[in-house]
Write a protein that holds these residues in place. Structure first.
Motif, short mmCIF file in Angstrom:
data_model
loop_
_atom_site.label_atom_id
_atom_site.label_comp_id
_atom_site.label_asym_id
_atom_site.label_seq_id
_atom_site.Cartn_x
_atom_site.Cartn_y
_atom_site.Cartn_z
N VAL A 1 0.83 -1.20 0.00
CA VAL A 1 0.00 0.00 0.00
C VAL A 1 0.87 1.25 0.00
O VAL A 1 0.59 2.22 -0.71
N SER A 2 1.96 1.24 0.76
CA SER A 2 2.81 2.42 0.87
C SER A 2 3.51 2.73 -0.45
O SER A 2 3.83 3.89 -0.73
N ALA A 3 3.76 1.71 -1.27
CA ALA A 3 4.41 1.93 -2.56
C ALA A 3 3.54 2.77 -3.49
O ALA A 3 4.04 3.40 -4.43
N ILE B 1 9.99 -0.37 8.58
CA ILE B 1 10.95 -0.56 7.49
C ILE B 1 10.22 -0.93 6.21
O ILE B 1 10.51 -0.40 5.13
N SER B 2 9.28 -1.86 6.30
CA SER B 2 8.55 -2.32 5.12
C SER B 2 7.78 -1.18 4.45
O SER B 2 7.71 -1.10 3.22
N SER B 3 7.21 -0.31 5.27
CA SER B 3 6.36 0.76 4.74
C SER B 3 7.14 1.96 4.22
O SER B 3 6.60 2.74 3.42
N SER B 4 8.37 2.14 4.67
CA SER B 4 9.10 3.36 4.33
C SER B 4 10.14 3.19 3.23
O SER B 4 10.34 4.11 2.42
N LEU B 5 10.80 2.04 3.15
CA LEU B 5 11.84 1.87 2.14
C LEU B 5 11.29 1.87 0.72
O LEU B 5 12.02 2.14 -0.23
N VAL B 6 9.99 1.61 0.57
CA VAL B 6 9.40 1.58 -0.77
C VAL B 6 9.07 2.98 -1.29
O VAL B 6 8.50 3.12 -2.37
N ASP B 7 9.45 4.02 -0.54
CA ASP B 7 9.20 5.39 -0.99
C ASP B 7 9.97 5.74 -2.26
O ASP B 7 9.75 6.79 -2.85
N CYS B 8 10.91 4.86 -2.67
CA CYS B 8 11.63 5.08 -3.92
C CYS B 8 10.77 4.74 -5.14
O CYS B 8 11.15 5.03 -6.28
N SER B 9 9.62 4.13 -4.92
CA SER B 9 8.71 3.82 -6.02
C SER B 9 8.29 5.10 -6.74
O SER B 9 8.01 6.12 -6.11
N PHE C 1 5.61 5.77 -7.95
CA PHE C 1 4.21 6.06 -7.66
C PHE C 1 4.03 6.71 -6.29
O PHE C 1 2.93 7.10 -5.93
N SER C 2 5.12 6.80 -5.53
CA SER C 2 5.08 7.52 -4.26
C SER C 2 5.60 8.93 -4.50
O SER C 2 6.23 9.21 -5.52
N THR C 3 5.36 9.83 -3.54
CA THR C 3 5.75 11.23 -3.73
C THR C 3 7.25 11.38 -3.91
O THR C 3 7.72 12.08 -4.81
N ASN C 4 8.04 10.73 -3.05
CA ASN C 4 9.49 10.88 -3.12
C ASN C 4 10.06 10.36 -4.43
O ASN C 4 10.90 11.01 -5.06
N GLY C 5 9.62 9.18 -4.84
CA GLY C 5 10.10 8.62 -6.10
C GLY C 5 9.70 9.49 -7.28
O GLY C 5 10.49 9.69 -8.22
N ALA C 6 8.49 10.02 -7.24
CA ALA C 6 8.02 10.88 -8.33
C ALA C 6 8.85 12.16 -8.42
O ALA C 6 9.13 12.66 -9.52
N LEU C 7 9.27 12.69 -7.27
CA LEU C 7 10.10 13.90 -7.26
C LEU C 7 11.46 13.63 -7.90
O LEU C 7 12.01 14.49 -8.60
N VAL C 8 12.02 12.46 -7.65
CA VAL C 8 13.30 12.10 -8.26
C VAL C 8 13.15 12.03 -9.78
O VAL C 8 13.97 12.57 -10.53
N VAL C 9 12.11 11.35 -10.25
CA VAL C 9 11.88 11.23 -11.69
C VAL C 9 11.68 12.60 -12.31
O VAL C 9 12.24 12.93 -13.37
N ALA C 10 10.90 13.45 -11.64
CA ALA C 10 10.59 14.78 -12.18
C ALA C 10 11.83 15.65 -12.30
O ALA C 10 11.90 16.52 -13.19
N MET D 1 9.61 -3.66 -2.62
CA MET D 1 8.28 -3.90 -2.06
C MET D 1 8.10 -5.37 -1.67
O MET D 1 7.42 -5.67 -0.68
N VAL D 2 8.73 -6.27 -2.40
CA VAL D 2 8.60 -7.70 -2.11
C VAL D 2 9.68 -8.17 -1.14
O VAL D 2 9.41 -8.91 -0.19
N VAL D 3 10.91 -7.72 -1.38
CA VAL D 3 12.05 -8.24 -0.60
C VAL D 3 12.08 -7.68 0.82
O VAL D 3 12.35 -8.41 1.79
N THR D 4 11.79 -6.39 0.97
CA THR D 4 11.92 -5.75 2.28
C THR D 4 11.05 -6.38 3.36
O THR D 4 11.54 -6.64 4.47
#
Length: 446
Positions: free
Chosen positions: A351-353, A388-396, A398-407, A429-432
């Motif tokens: 969900v966090s991703a 840990i599971s909910s926060s490390l996926v912020d690199c996705s 589709f999340s705000t942080n990941g989207a900012l990097v792409v932008a 998202m799967v491994v963590t």
């Protein structure tokens, strides 16, 4: 039946806020009103009893203080100081960005706000000095995650507050160290995978970062303080409240740093309320330096305040109506406690991703409380694993942080960065959840 409807509505809140541009907290408040009045037949005053007043003060206080630090140039000074500290070594610049992001979120900045400020500078470095954009992007995102679980960080405050209110054992220091180590480990893997060793091989021949910050941000030679104008006379402020000479540590920035240190000391040593302490420091800085405080209130992360306020209010309604207890009992009756704990971590990661990590922490931890109180698994271990599971996926992406990097990637690299962040995000998202469960739940619960 009422419990199933209430939980289904919570799922809908997450889904709708993900596919539509609607604040999750606003949706949750509406859901609390509708479900409360129509399903549980309670009045509005009982619904509002669940509004987290203390958490509201904390969120407003720390984001207000961070807005002042951004306005008066303290954050810029920290970035510049980090770059100067590496003495022009290109190989250390990604780690400098990691450290800066970790520092500002550890001081109470909202993670997306920190990434929004630092990502443009970091991605500018990546383009100018031929650093892989994925390497720099991951360093920024994971740095922001690493600091967010400090005792005065937004994620840390939310997690520790929920544990404390429910009488569960919590260890703010262990939570911070564990999540920081996990984020640093992901950053190290990204460093090795995306050219870190090649950067090290360049060595001292590329110590050319004297004016790097100015070139990356387009503000000239400000890192050396050689621009026009007298910073000592202006107090480091422009008409808009920002500082033109980011390299100078003037009185205002010294007092801001002192205020941030006082906040940490007061919260960690003297057990002062984080929200009211942050507000006190912010108000004092505003009274002393009113010019640079202009617009700071508008920069408070009101979207996050609304998100958390709405989610927590809705979950509190579920708690008051025993829906949370019902769900916890259902999870406890799965028959295999360790499997139930793993499913909670996996749900948090998935969900966090695609949604807000802040919202997930505000919802899933309270929903897991009845299960935790059974004593079938170690509460501290499961909460750390969930964090840990909910926060490390912020690199996705589709999340705000990941989207900012792409932008903020160079236009010609944006599609590549999007594809890489999506693949890495889905892998994490799967491994963590598996690794977090194996490291923090299984050993502490058997």
């Amino acid at each position: 039946m009422a419990n199933v409807i209430a939980l289904s509505v919570l799922v809908l809140v997450f889904v709708i806020s993900t596919v539509r541009s609607v604040n999750m907290g606003a949706l949750a408040l509406v859901a609390a009103f509708v479900v409360g009045t129509l399903v549980f037949t309670v009045d509005t005053s009982e619904i509002l009893d669940g509004f987290p007043a203390s958490l509201f003060v904390i969120l407003v206080g720390v984001t207000y203080l961070f807005a002042l630090a951004r306005n008066n140039g303290t954050v810029d000074w920290i970035i510049h100081a980090a770059v100067r500290a590496v003495r022009g070594r290109v190989a250390l610049v990604p780690w400098a960005m990691f450290a800066v992001c970790a520092a500002v979120t550890a001081m109470g900045a909202v993670s997306p706000a920190a990434v929004a400020i630092i990502a443009p500078v970091a991605m500018g470095f990546a383009t100018r000095y031929r650093i892989h954009p994925m390497l720099m992007g991951f360093m920024v995102v994971q740095g922001a995650t690493a600091g967010s679980f400090s005792p005065i960080g937004i994620f840390g405050v939310i997690t520790n507050d929920v544990m404390r209110q429910n009488g569960l054992p919590s260890s703010p220091a262990l939570l911070f160290v564990s999540t920081f180590a996990a984020a640093a480990a992901v950053a190290a893997i990204a460093y090795v995978s995306f050219g870190g060793r090649a950067l090290i091989a360049r060595g001292a021949s590329e110590r050319v970062l004297v004016n790097a910050v100015g070139n990356a941000t387009g503000v000239g030679d400000t890192i050396t303080g050689s621009g026009s104008g007298d910073n000592s006379k202006s107090g480091g402020k422009s008409s808009g409240g920002t500082a033109p000479h980011e390299g100078a540590l003037n009185l205002e920035r010294r007092l801001t740093l002192l205020g941030l240190a006082s906040l940490a000391l007061g919260a960690l040593v003297f057990d002062l309320d984080v929200g009211f302490t942050a507000l006190t420091v912010a108000v004092l800085l505003t009274l002393i330096f009113p010019a640079s405080a202009r617009g700071a209130v508008d920069k408070i992360s009101w979207g996050t305040v609304l998100l958390i306020g709405g989610i927590v209010t809705y979950v509190a309604l579920l708690q008051n109506q025993n829906t949370v207890q019902w769900l916890g009992d259902s999870v406890a009756h799965v028959g295999i406690p360790l499997l139930a704990a793993f499913l909670i971590c996996l749900i948090g990661a998935i969900v966090s991703a695609f949604a807000s990590t802040t919202g997930i922490l505000g919802a899933l931890i309270p929903l897991a409380i009845p299960f935790l109180m059974t004593g079938q698994v170690n509460a501290t271990g499961l909460v750390i694993a969930l964090a840990i599971s909910s926060s490390l996926v912020d690199c996705s992406p589709f999340s705000t942080n990941g989207a900012l990097v792409v932008a903020n990637a160079a236009p010609e690299e944006r599609d590549v960065v999007f594809g890489l962040t999506m693949r890495w995000g889905m892998t994490i998202m799967v491994v963590t959840p598996i690794l977090a469960w194996l490291l923090f739940v299984v050993p502490w619960s058997v």
